[in-house]
Design a protein around this motif. Structure first.
Motif, PDB file in Angstrom:
ATOM      1  N   ARG A 141       0.842  -1.306  -0.035  1.00  0.00           N
ATOM      2  CA  ARG A 141      -0.067   0.202   0.008  1.00  0.00           C
ATOM      3  C   ARG A 141       0.964   1.217  -0.009  1.00  0.00           C
ATOM      4  O   ARG A 141       1.814   1.319   0.802  1.00  0.00           O
ATOM      5  CB  ARG A 141      -0.881  -0.149   1.103  1.00  0.00           C
TER       6      ARG A 141
ATOM      7  N   SER B 164      -5.732   0.088  -7.632  1.00  0.00           N
ATOM      8  CA  SER B 164      -4.788  -1.073  -7.573  1.00  0.00           C
ATOM      9  C   SER B 164      -4.026  -1.278  -8.930  1.00  0.00           C
ATOM     10  O   SER B 164      -4.537  -1.122 -10.018  1.00  0.00           O
ATOM     11  CB  SER B 164      -5.538  -2.486  -7.271  1.00  0.00           C
TER      12      SER B 164
ATOM     13  N   LYS C 243      -1.443  -0.987  -4.163  1.00  0.00           N
ATOM     14  CA  LYS C 243      -2.699  -0.384  -3.806  1.00  0.00           C
ATOM     15  C   LYS C 243      -2.477   1.160  -3.416  1.00  0.00           C
ATOM     16  O   LYS C 243      -1.623   1.325  -2.372  1.00  0.00           O
ATOM     17  CB  LYS C 243      -3.429  -1.075  -2.689  1.00  0.00           C
ATOM     18  N   GLU C 244      -2.860   1.939  -4.228  1.00  0.00           N
ATOM     19  CA  GLU C 244      -2.618   3.265  -4.078  1.00  0.00           C
ATOM     20  C   GLU C 244      -4.069   4.033  -3.531  1.00  0.00           C
ATOM     21  O   GLU C 244      -5.021   3.839  -4.095  1.00  0.00           O
ATOM     22  CB  GLU C 244      -2.200   3.869  -5.440  1.00  0.00           C
TER      23      GLU C 244
END
Length: 302
Positions: free
Chosen positions: A186, A249, A292-293
């Motif tokens: 993340r 994602s 995952k941003e």
């Protein structure tokens, strides 16, 4: 005839028939017969026909004794450790042969970690393969689906190259580079981040990373995330702050390779040799994970 059969087959008292005539008749009988099948075992044939062709069988056995060391069957065992990531710990997958003689394999798959939210499960596999020579071969995973992602990667595909030939610099087979990573990484969309991948090579080789190449069947497709840049020499991924429209994602599909620090020779059990320079990768392993941003109001470094 004496020159061909040597002292092992010195003429004996054959009564009214000369020894040379006996050998000629035996050879003629052999030539007229069907002989050894193309895929037959010469030693088995000699033992089963030693009454019919006693001198030829003895000659063949003598030759095999002299050359016996060149006919030793070779079976090698190689152990491959890997990690796979799934939504559920009951899922699994099997490597299949892509190229070369991959031999036969047995598999054991363990659960390493179940993420507390149930988002992913990481499993470790131990694969043991038996091969008939130390020639290189490639295995691949080519099934299953990725999570929904922005760079539109649909299906899994990953390739590993196993190099077993004897290296001239260390006098043994190559060992692939080693690494590990979380299934999902993340990153705050409004923060600068650098990710240096863990990497270790037991042989002391130089380790480099690159994105997968679809021409080499390493992924399908191999579109890299637009929000990342890669430093190949250090295996470092850099993420720069981006707009909210890019949040979501991404699938990251990398290949880690080992390069010798000097020119070396790889020798196969057959005697074939191949020269590898510092620009040639020896082996390769896949590294794939989800990025995952999401927006972080505080945006700080952990």
């Amino acid at each position: 005839m004496a020159q061909l059969f040597g002292k092992t087959f010195a003429p004996k008292d054959m009564g009214s028939k000369a020894f040379a005539d006996t050998i000629k008749e035996e050879v003629a009988s052999y030539v007229a017969a069907s002989g050894i099948p193309v895929n037959g075992d010469p030693l088995t044939w000699m033992k089963s026909n030693d009454c019919k062709y006693p001198h030829l069988a003895m000659l063949g056995l003598e030759k095999f004794k002299m050359l016996g060391k060149h006919f030793v069957a070779v079976t090698l065992q190689v152990t491959i450790r890997y990690k796979l990531n799934f939504h559920d710990c009951t899922h699994g997958d099997i490597w299949s042969c892509l190229s070369g003689d991959c031999g036969t394999g047995t598999y054991t798959l363990y659960v390493v970690k179940q993420e507390s939210s149930g988002d992913w499960c990481q499993r470790e596999g131990i694969m043991t393969r038996r091969v008939s020579s130390n020639a290189p071969f490639e295995l691949w995973l080519n099934s299953g689906d990725w999570i929904s992602n922005i760079n539109n990667i649909i299906s899994w595909r990953a390739v590993t190259r196993v190099e077993l030939r004897n290296r001239s610099d260390i006098s043994k087979a190559n060992t692939s580079p080693q690494t590990t990573i979380l299934p999902a990484v993340r990153v705050p969309s409004n923060c600068q981040r650098d990710f240096s991948l863990l990497m270790f090579d037991p042989d002391g080789d130089e380790v480099k990373c690159r994105y997968g190449n679809s021409a080499l069947l390493e992924c399908n497709p191999c579109t890299p995330p637009s929000v990342l840049s890669l430093s190949s020499s250090s295996c470092t991924l850099s993420f720069s702050p981006t707009s909210s429209s890019n949040e979501g994602s991404y699938v990251v599909q990398l290949v880690m390779e080992d390069f010798p620090r000097q020119t070396i020779t790889l020798t196969q059990t057959s005697g074939t040799q191949t020269t590898i320079t510092t620009n040639n990768a020896i082996s390769k392993i896949p590294i794939q994970f989800a990025l995952k941003e999401m927006f972080d109001h505080q945006c700080h470094r952990d």
